[in-house]
Enzyme design. Structure first.
Site, short mmCIF file in Angstrom:
data_model
loop_
_atom_site.label_atom_id
_atom_site.label_comp_id
_atom_site.label_asym_id
_atom_site.label_seq_id
_atom_site.Cartn_x
_atom_site.Cartn_y
_atom_site.Cartn_z
N GLU A 125 0.85 -1.19 0.00
CA GLU A 125 0.00 0.00 0.00
C GLU A 125 0.89 1.24 0.00
O GLU A 125 1.84 1.28 0.76
CB GLU A 125 -0.90 0.03 1.24
N GLY A 153 3.48 2.48 10.77
CA GLY A 153 3.19 1.70 11.97
C GLY A 153 2.99 0.22 11.69
O GLY A 153 3.63 -0.64 12.30
N ALA A 154 2.11 -0.08 10.75
CA ALA A 154 1.78 -1.47 10.46
C ALA A 154 0.96 -1.52 9.19
O ALA A 154 0.57 -0.48 8.66
CB ALA A 154 0.99 -2.08 11.61
N MET A 155 0.69 -2.75 8.71
CA MET A 155 -0.04 -2.89 7.45
C MET A 155 -0.98 -4.08 7.52
O MET A 155 -0.58 -5.19 7.90
CB MET A 155 0.98 -3.04 6.31
N GLU A 156 -2.22 -3.84 7.10
CA GLU A 156 -3.32 -4.78 7.31
C GLU A 156 -3.46 -5.86 6.25
O GLU A 156 -4.57 -6.37 6.04
CB GLU A 156 -4.63 -3.98 7.38
N ASN A 157 -2.39 -6.26 5.56
CA ASN A 157 -2.48 -7.30 4.52
C ASN A 157 -3.37 -8.46 4.97
O ASN A 157 -3.27 -8.90 6.11
CB ASN A 157 -1.09 -7.86 4.22
N HIS A 190 -6.35 -1.64 15.34
CA HIS A 190 -6.57 -0.93 14.07
C HIS A 190 -6.40 -1.88 12.88
O HIS A 190 -7.28 -1.95 12.02
CB HIS A 190 -5.60 0.26 13.99
N GLU A 191 -5.28 -2.59 12.85
CA GLU A 191 -5.03 -3.45 11.68
C GLU A 191 -6.05 -4.59 11.64
O GLU A 191 -6.52 -4.96 10.57
CB GLU A 191 -3.60 -4.00 11.68
N GLU A 223 -9.70 4.44 6.36
CA GLU A 223 -8.83 4.89 7.45
C GLU A 223 -9.59 5.69 8.51
O GLU A 223 -9.43 5.45 9.71
CB GLU A 223 -7.64 5.68 6.92
N1 B3K Z 1 -2.89 1.07 5.66
C1 B3K Z 1 -1.59 1.21 6.27
C2 B3K Z 1 -0.85 2.43 5.85
C3 B3K Z 1 -0.20 2.34 4.53
C4 B3K Z 1 0.64 3.56 4.28
C5 B3K Z 1 1.21 3.59 2.92
N2 B3K Z 1 2.16 4.68 2.75
C6 B3K Z 1 -1.65 1.16 7.75
C7 B3K Z 1 -2.94 1.53 8.35
O1 B3K Z 1 -3.44 2.61 8.24
O2 B3K Z 1 -3.51 0.66 8.98
ZN ZN Z 2 -5.39 2.02 8.77
#
Ligand code: B3K
Ligand code: ZN
Length: 868
Positions: free
Chosen positions: A120, A260-264, A296-297, A319
């Protein structure tokens, strides 16, 4: 720059000409050259015979259409266009990338010893040529091949369906994700980890394996993340009725991560800062941060993954809503008032600052050059305030009905912000037509309130006037639908029931016009009004409360947030007076009544310690800076210092008694214990400015059995510039220099060091063995802290802070443009400052803008800052 980066506009959205329904990926992982084979099932939707795919920073090995080698294509720096295609076909693309050279940490890269991905917003196009846009949803099957000894774990989204060994010590694992998803939710991780395992059974009876992957040796720092995950899964079922939908949920902690983190889907990748914690390495704030980010994730699984965004302009759809959900999660588990206060501080400080900067944009932006530049406080935090206003207007029950309708309608699809509001409106019957403007209008509304009491008619009139100042992106503004939450009090503290035109009325007024009056009836005495309770809208409110009224509200308001807000307004009045006094070379002053009001706060037995701690916390330098143009950093610093020290000296007995009474023998992360430590450490930060500061701080540092108390002692020593500062800092770095994540706390103290020669010490600190500008956490801790939270030194009038910023930006522009682009933010706001500083900053911005290889991230921001 040869060709200037081009902007995209929200209104130019068109649906894709082709779609991809299935994608079969094979990764043959090697550090310097990884081969990716992508086999897509492509369906033509439009009339065009040429398919244009996104792709960059890759080597193209070959293209096949239905297994036939295809030569009819053109490439540009960012695209691959394949011509003369049939209607439905299988497309095979082979590419090569170099993970170990990828310092931008976008696409496939190496974090320490592990391979990982970040896709992302538009990172998937660094992995293979693809329709890298969120409205193309495909089912993914992923095979990962790598050296078995170095990478015993090979992970991707969905369920693990097969695996096997190969020659030369290599092995493979195949994953299949049954849920169609956009490319930005793809993830791959390969490496050697320790794993913490648990299980969760959903309300629908699904048994889910929970796995947290951490660097070897860090297993004892993973349990809090696991507990937070289980809490999040339960909470989403209870409050939102949403349950998890795969048999496995994995979280991997990595040290090199841009955010911070990523919700894959099924495989979250986290910055290790938001996973790893034990009482020796993490503060209470870290524990709470982990709970919030894990939540959040996880919450994205529905709001973001099951229902995703049609295009990136809709980012706040996932978001804003997901931030709202994580804030509610933290508030339901901990103190609602403390959470609300901290969220409001972010809006009033950095978000308002962003709204008035050259980067101002609506929560749903209209124009974007680099999407990564729009993961902003406006999209996230103000976006969440917009959802919160909908919640305020609808109430919990109708809000949840709205969510249900939204999920029913849009599950498995890519939706828009308008879709969300329409579902909320239809499910509740509440008219949100004017409210929709919050999505398209940028800037912060200024609201002025005035009141008159009429004793003869027994009426109390509230007049509200709204005006949103023009922003750089949008000169014309309209009146917004502002939910204004009010309450009236009698002098004895009783609430006066609200009545308008003969009928009882709700506390939340619908303020929709430029000017609007509300006449409350049956008001038998001059009331005291509490306005914008719970911060019911993200606005700047002006109302001329007297000191007495504010002190009354600090004690009598029936809502903790309102009590805190009254205290902040009281302090704000004296900050303004003393800032003016400093500028006119006059003596500082703080009224005895004010001191007594805060004495009352410390002594009030019925208040929670966590809440008292918030009442005693002064606004930040940055928040105060937002009240002024031009900003006088020295005057603000001096006035804040004066108020802090005066309260400390005058209330030394109460602060000392409270400090000692809250000593704990054991460390637990129960909310009550966190609250006690937070009050105790706020007391310490005051006492550090008095004669007893030196000994108290040293004692606490020596006897601390947890990182919260250790850090509180060090930051008190740092802020008050105590003699013991050097010794404490040395003891800490001797103990922790092997651990970058813990050292970040130390780097942050170096970055915010108020000492006059801080910058030269920061330059020395950059040579510390634990420091590296290649690691975003280290960079943010030391350099980011200096830029953002050391205003007196950063804005030194000799320009040294700004020149240092340029050196850092030149380095990051090459190695990691996303981080560079975060770092530049404080410079963009140069128009807030005096002429001299404006000129100095402009000179630096111009220097950076002339770079040959200027990344489009920086290009977009600098261009905006220098135009206008
Ligand atoms: N969706 C990701 C953020 C991605 C940022 C890309 N530059 C984390 C979050 O908001 O949960
Ligand atoms: Zn998010």
């Amino acid at each position: 720059m040869s060709q200037l980066p081009q902007a995209k506009f929200r209104n130019d959205y068109t649906s894709p000409e082709f779609t991809i329904t299935d994608l079969d990926l094979t990764f043959d992982l090697f550090d310097d050259s990884t081969t990716v084979i992508a086999v897509s099932k492509v369906i033509k939707l439009g009339t065009c015979n040429s398919l244009t795919l996104d792709g960059e920073h890759m080597e193209l090995v070959g293209v096949k259409v239905d297994d036939i080698k295809w030569q009819d294509y053109q490439r540009s720096k960012t695209n691959l266009t394949i011509n003369n295609l049939p209607d439905n076909f299988t497309l095979t693309i082979e590419t090569k990338t170099n993970p170990s050279a990828n310092t931008a940490l976008e696409g496939l890269y190496k974090s320490g010893g592990a391979f990982c991905t970040q896709c992302e917003a538009e990172g998937f196009r660094r992995i293979t040529y693809f329709l890298d846009r969120p409205d193309v949803l495909a089912k993914y099957t992923t095979t990962v091949i790598a050296d078995k000894a170095e990478n015993p774990y090979l992970l991707s989204n969905g369920n693990r369906i097969d695996s096997g060994d190969l020659e030369q010590g290599r092995h493979w694992v195949k994953w299949q994700d049954p849920h169609p998803k956009p490319s930005y939710l793809f993830a791959l991780v390969a490496g050697q980890f320790d794993v913490l395992r648990d299980q969760f059974t959903t309300k629908t009876g699904r048994k889910v394996d929970l796995e947290i992957f951490v660097d070897q040796g860090n297993l004892d720092r993973a349990p809090h993340a696991m507990a937070s995950l289980i809490n999040a899964m339960k909470w989403d079922e209870q409050r939102f009725g949403l349950a998890y939908d795969l048999d496995i949920y994995m979280i991997v902690a990595v040290d090199f991560f841009n955010m911070g983190a990523m919700e894959n889907k099924g495989l979250n990748v986290f910055n290790s800062k938001y996973v790893l914690a034990n009482d020796q390495t993490a503060t209470d704030a870290d524990y709470l941060g982990i709970e919030a980010v894990i939540g959040h994730e996880y919450f994205h699984n529905w709001t973001g993954n099951r229902i995703t965004c049609r295009d990136w302009f809709q980012l706040s759809l996932k978001e804003g809503l997901t931030v709202f959900r994580d804030q509610e999660f933290s508030s339901d588990l901990g103190s609602r008032a403390v959470n609300r206060i901290n969220n409001v501080r972010i809006i009033r400080g950095p978000q308002f600052a962003e709204d008035s900067s050259p980067m101002s944009h609506p929560i749903r932006p209209e124009k974007v050059i680099e999407m990564n530049n729009f993961y902003t406080l406006t999209v996230y935090e103000k976006g969440s305030e917009v959802i919160r206003m909908i919640h305020t207007l609808l109430g919990e029950e109708k809000f949840q009905q709205g969510i249900q309708l939204y999920v029913e309608r849009h599950d498995g699809t890519a939706a828009t912000c308008d879709d969300f509001v329409a579902a909320m409106e239809e499910a509740s019957g509440v008219d949100l037509s004017q409210f929709r403007l919050w999505y398209s209008q940028s800037g912060t509304p200024n609201v002025t309130a005035t009141t008159q009491y009429n004793p003869d008619k027994q009426t109390f009139t509230l007049q509200l006037e709204q005006h949103t100042p023009a922003t750089q992106d949008q000169p014309q503004k309209q009146a917004l639908h502002i939910p204004m939450n009010v309450e009236l009090y009698q002098a004895d503290g009783q609430i006066i029931p609200l009545q308008i035109q003969g009928s009882p009325c709700d506390n939340v007024l619908d303020f929709k016009q430029d000017q609007q009056s509300f006449v409350f009836e049956n008001v038998s005495e001059q009331p005291i009004i509490s306005l914008l309770r719970e911060f019911s809208a993200p606005i700047k409110l002006t109302y001329d409360h007297s000191d007495q009224e504010l002190m009354f509200l600090m004690v009598n308001a029936q809502n903790e947030f309102a009590r805190w807000d009254a205290g902040q307004n009281l302090i704000a009045k004296y900050l303004r007076t003393n800032i003016a006094a400093y500028q006119q070379n006059q003596a500082f002053e703080l009224n005895d009544n004010v001191i007594d009001a805060f004495r009352g706060v410390i002594l009030s037995a019925e208040l929670e310690p966590a809440f008292i701690a918030e009442m005693l916390t002064l606004p930040s330098q940055n928040e105060v800076a937002g009240w002024y143009k031009p900003v006088d950093v020295d005057a603000i610093n001096a006035a804040l210092g004066f108020i802090k020290q005066t309260l400390a000296v005058e209330l030394i007995d109460e602060l000392t008694a409270t400090y000692h009474s809250l000593k704990q023998s054991e460390y637990t992360i129960e909310h009550a214990a966190i609250g006690q430590r937070s009050l105790r450490n706020v007391c310490l930060s005051y006492l550090a400015t008095t004669d007893i500061g030196e000994s108290l701080v040293c004692q606490q540092f020596e006897s601390a059995n947890n990182m919260t108390d250790t850090m509180a002692a060090m930051s008190a020593a740092n802020q008050a510039q105590l003699t013991c500062r050097e010794a404490l800092m040395k003891t800490f770095s001797d103990k922790w220099s092997h651990d970058g994540l813990v050292m970040d706390k130390w780097f942050m103290l170096q970055g915010t060091n108020p000492a006059k020669d801080a910058l030269s010490m920061i330059r020395t600190t950059m040579d510390h063995s634990a420091f590296s500008l290649k690691n975003p956490n280290r960079t943010r801790s030391l350099v980011g802290a200096f830029f953002n939270n050391n205003p007196v030194n950063f804005h030194a009038v000799d320009g040294s802070g700004y020149q240092f910023a340029t050196e850092i930006l030149l380095f990051l522009n090459e190695s990691n443009p996303q981080v560079a682009s975060r770092m530049i933010d404080p410079l963009l706001k140069y128009r807030q400052f005096d002429e001299t500083r404006q000129q100095l900053i402009r000179t630096e911005l111009e220097k950076v803008s002339k770079l040959d290889n200027l990344a489009k991230d920086l290009f977009e921001k600098i261009t905006k800052a220098l135009e206008a």
